[in-house]
Design an enzyme around this catalytic site. Structure first.
Site, PDB file in Angstrom:
ATOM      1  N   ASP A  17     -18.328  -6.407   4.024  1.00 39.89           N
ATOM      2  CA  ASP A  17     -16.584  -6.430   3.895  1.00 39.89           C
ATOM      3  C   ASP A  17     -16.272  -7.559   5.173  1.00 39.89           C
ATOM      4  O   ASP A  17     -16.908  -8.088   5.958  1.00 39.89           O
ATOM      5  CB  ASP A  17     -16.148  -4.934   4.701  1.00 39.89           C
ATOM      6  CG  ASP A  17     -14.597  -5.038   4.748  1.00 39.89           C
ATOM      7  OD1 ASP A  17     -13.948  -5.628   3.888  1.00 39.89           O
ATOM      8  OD2 ASP A  17     -14.187  -4.470   5.925  1.00 39.89           O
ATOM      9  N   SER A  18     -14.959  -7.840   5.375  1.00 34.46           N
ATOM     10  CA  SER A  18     -14.497  -8.673   6.460  1.00 34.46           C
ATOM     11  C   SER A  18     -14.548  -8.038   7.890  1.00 34.46           C
ATOM     12  O   SER A  18     -14.806  -8.737   8.845  1.00 34.46           O
ATOM     13  CB  SER A  18     -12.937  -8.898   6.222  1.00 34.46           C
ATOM     14  OG  SER A  18     -12.311  -7.535   6.213  1.00 34.46           O
ATOM     15  N   TYR A  49      -9.423 -10.827   5.767  1.00 33.26           N
ATOM     16  CA  TYR A  49      -9.675 -11.672   4.347  1.00 33.26           C
ATOM     17  C   TYR A  49      -8.298 -11.750   3.751  1.00 33.26           C
ATOM     18  O   TYR A  49      -7.976 -12.655   2.756  1.00 33.26           O
ATOM     19  CB  TYR A  49     -10.567 -11.035   3.619  1.00 33.26           C
ATOM     20  CG  TYR A  49     -12.092 -11.479   3.736  1.00 33.26           C
ATOM     21  CD1 TYR A  49     -12.605 -12.252   4.777  1.00 33.26           C
ATOM     22  CD2 TYR A  49     -12.984 -11.033   2.876  1.00 33.26           C
ATOM     23  CE1 TYR A  49     -13.630 -12.621   5.228  1.00 33.26           C
ATOM     24  CE2 TYR A  49     -14.446 -11.326   2.932  1.00 33.26           C
ATOM     25  CZ  TYR A  49     -14.675 -11.844   4.161  1.00 33.26           C
ATOM     26  OH  TYR A  49     -16.104 -12.341   4.453  1.00 33.26           O
ATOM     27  N   GLY A  50      -7.399 -10.688   3.976  1.00 36.55           N
ATOM     28  CA  GLY A  50      -6.424 -10.434   3.133  1.00 36.55           C
ATOM     29  C   GLY A  50      -5.222 -11.791   3.273  1.00 36.55           C
ATOM     30  O   GLY A  50      -4.541 -12.037   2.572  1.00 36.55           O
ATOM     31  N   CYS A  80     -15.085  -4.511  -0.242  1.00 39.96           N
ATOM     32  CA  CYS A  80     -13.855  -4.822   0.212  1.00 39.96           C
ATOM     33  C   CYS A  80     -12.847  -5.436  -0.975  1.00 39.96           C
ATOM     34  O   CYS A  80     -13.531  -5.945  -2.045  1.00 39.96           O
ATOM     35  CB  CYS A  80     -14.054  -6.305   0.983  1.00 39.96           C
ATOM     36  SG  CYS A  80     -12.637  -7.107   1.403  1.00 39.96           S
ATOM     37  N   ASN A  81     -11.770  -4.830  -1.057  1.00 43.76           N
ATOM     38  CA  ASN A  81     -11.032  -5.176  -2.215  1.00 43.76           C
ATOM     39  C   ASN A  81     -10.456  -6.700  -2.412  1.00 43.76           C
ATOM     40  O   ASN A  81     -10.443  -7.003  -3.661  1.00 43.76           O
ATOM     41  CB  ASN A  81      -9.735  -4.286  -2.128  1.00 43.76           C
ATOM     42  CG  ASN A  81      -9.875  -2.645  -2.685  1.00 43.76           C
ATOM     43  OD1 ASN A  81     -10.048  -2.324  -3.730  1.00 43.76           O
ATOM     44  ND2 ASN A  81     -10.595  -1.963  -1.506  1.00 43.76           N
ATOM     45  N   GLU A 160      -8.481  -2.299  12.482  1.00 44.45           N
ATOM     46  CA  GLU A 160      -9.479  -3.064  13.009  1.00 44.45           C
ATOM     47  C   GLU A 160      -9.569  -2.721  14.647  1.00 44.45           C
ATOM     48  O   GLU A 160     -10.396  -2.691  15.356  1.00 44.45           O
ATOM     49  CB  GLU A 160      -9.483  -4.379  12.386  1.00 44.45           C
ATOM     50  CG  GLU A 160     -10.886  -5.155  12.839  1.00 44.45           C
ATOM     51  CD  GLU A 160     -12.063  -4.825  11.804  1.00 44.45           C
ATOM     52  OE1 GLU A 160     -13.093  -4.927  12.206  1.00 44.45           O
ATOM     53  OE2 GLU A 160     -11.551  -4.228  10.641  1.00 44.45           O
ATOM     54  N   CYS A 192      -7.853  -0.945  -0.344  1.00 44.49           N
ATOM     55  CA  CYS A 192      -8.203  -1.772   0.962  1.00 44.49           C
ATOM     56  C   CYS A 192      -9.254  -0.542   1.464  1.00 44.49           C
ATOM     57  O   CYS A 192      -8.946   0.365   1.725  1.00 44.49           O
ATOM     58  CB  CYS A 192      -7.105  -2.066   1.618  1.00 44.49           C
ATOM     59  SG  CYS A 192      -7.918  -2.785   3.117  1.00 44.49           S
ATOM     60  N   THR A 193     -10.492  -1.217   1.831  1.00 42.42           N
ATOM     61  CA  THR A 193     -11.435  -0.035   2.229  1.00 42.42           C
ATOM     62  C   THR A 193     -11.047   0.317   3.539  1.00 42.42           C
ATOM     63  O   THR A 193     -12.000   0.822   4.009  1.00 42.42           O
ATOM     64  CB  THR A 193     -12.960  -0.810   2.179  1.00 42.42           C
ATOM     65  OG1 THR A 193     -12.981  -2.070   2.636  1.00 42.42           O
ATOM     66  CG2 THR A 193     -13.392  -0.902   0.282  1.00 42.42           C
ATOM     67  N   HIS A 194     -10.264  -0.681   4.464  1.00 44.39           N
ATOM     68  CA  HIS A 194      -9.927   0.046   5.861  1.00 44.39           C
ATOM     69  C   HIS A 194      -8.935   1.392   5.692  1.00 44.39           C
ATOM     70  O   HIS A 194      -8.828   1.798   6.650  1.00 44.39           O
ATOM     71  CB  HIS A 194      -8.904  -1.111   6.488  1.00 44.39           C
ATOM     72  CG  HIS A 194      -9.823  -2.112   7.050  1.00 44.39           C
ATOM     73  ND1 HIS A 194     -10.581  -3.149   6.408  1.00 44.39           N
ATOM     74  CD2 HIS A 194     -10.031  -2.481   8.241  1.00 44.39           C
ATOM     75  CE1 HIS A 194     -11.120  -4.024   6.962  1.00 44.39           C
ATOM     76  NE2 HIS A 194     -10.886  -3.626   8.338  1.00 44.39           N
TER      77      HIS A 194
HETATM   78  N1  DGL Z   1     -11.280  -4.126   3.641  1.00 43.56           N
HETATM   79  C1  DGL Z   1     -10.649  -5.220   3.188  1.00 43.56           C
HETATM   80  C2  DGL Z   1     -10.116  -5.032   1.734  1.00 43.56           C
HETATM   81  O1  DGL Z   1     -10.545  -4.064   1.303  1.00 43.56           O
HETATM   82  C3  DGL Z   1     -10.125  -6.349   3.700  1.00 43.56           C
HETATM   83  C4  DGL Z   1      -9.024  -6.336   4.861  1.00 43.56           C
HETATM   84  C5  DGL Z   1      -8.888  -7.606   5.524  1.00 43.56           C
HETATM   85  O2  DGL Z   1      -9.867  -8.278   5.917  1.00 43.56           O
HETATM   86  O3  DGL Z   1      -7.667  -8.113   5.202  1.00 43.56           O
HETATM   87  O4  DGL Z   1      -9.092  -5.529   1.361  1.00 43.56           O
END
Ligand code: DGL
Length: 272
Positions: A17-18, A49-50, A80-81, A160, A192-194
């Protein structure tokens, strides 16, 4: 898909993931499939990453997957989505037959289709919403489903930094979720996995009328099924998990420890 190398049960599973978001998936793999060894990579140098372009995300993913394949992973989980939306097809094409690739989008889409809702909401990063992957996959299988999709770019960086379950996070979450387009939704997808880390705040906002779904458990089921089908589930005691980050930050380590119970040794790996 036919694998070109013959994998064996004891090989690790690569998860990336990011940042810490993918640890929600790694954590679930650890709980449900305790014999599986995990090599985790958090690309903290490029977080979030978003906000990145699809091409930039693809480039990061190619490098990370190369790193994980060099460590002999039998399976790569794109936890990570944003990365699953931008890079899943590219990765499968670029590393044909080198490992089993799992993304976090398809298991959630399948679940929504099974539940046969009339209207759902989706919250995710800008990259995921812009990719239209969820909306397109859902439309293809259930054209009558109404989908209200909203980019919520403050959430992943906020989590984060360890800002969750507090006043600041509450204001940000309420602001996003009170969006008019979400009126009448039966379920909200945390794409989003966060976001599983703020799941209770989101459930608190909507109350009982809205089902809150994230892909964690559905992804682990998918992982289990795919490994079982190929007779690749590890049936012996595993080695220790390994955790790498591309840029070491104290906040990453602190946030990680907040919800990852096991003792965790973070290694900085200069992939870039
Ligand atoms: N956890 C990530 C996702 O599922 C990315 C969050 C990010 O880095 O913007 O999209």
């Amino acid at each position: 898909m036919t694998l070109t190398k013959t994998p064996h049960k004891k090989q690790p599973i690569g998860v990336f993931d990011s940042g810490i978001g993918g640890l929600t998936v790694a954590n679930a793999i650890n709980r449900h499939l305790p014999n599986e060894e995990i090599i985790y990579f958090g690309d903290t140098a490029h977080l979030p990453y978003g906000d990145k372009s699809a091409d930039a995300i693809r480039y990061y993913c190619l490098k990370i997957v190369k790193f994980l394949l060099e460590r002999d992973c039998k399976m790569i989980v794109i936890a990570c989505n944003s990365a699953s939306s931008a890079a899943y097809n590219v990765l499968v094409d670029f590393f044909p037959g080198e490992a089993i690739f799992v993304n976090v989008v398809d298991p959630l889409v399948e679940t929504v289709i099974e539940k046969d809702y009339r209207k759902i909401g989706i919250i995710a990063t800008k990259a995921t919403i812009r990719s239209d992957v969820y909306q397109r996959k859902l439309r293809e299988q259930q054209p009558t489903l109404k989908v209200a999709a909203l980019a919520t770019p403050l959430l992943a960086p906020m989590i984060e930094e360890g800002y969750f379950h507090n006043k600041v996070s509450q204001v940000v979450i309420e602001n996003y979720l009170s969006n008019k387009n979400f009126e009448g939704i039966e379920a909200l997808l945390l794409a989003c996995t966060h976001y599983p880390l703020i799941r209770s705040d989101i459930e608190g906002f909507f109350g009982k009328g809205v089902e809150v779904l994230d892909s964690t458990l559905f992804t682990v089921k998918d992982i289990e099924n795919r490994l079982r089908k190929r007779d690749l589930l590890n049936d012996e005691k595993r080695k220790d998990h390994q955790f790498y980050v591309s840029d070491y930050t104290q906040s990453f380590e602190e946030t990680t420890r907040l919800f990852y119970n096991e003792h965790l040794q973070l290694d900085h790996y200069a992939i870039w």
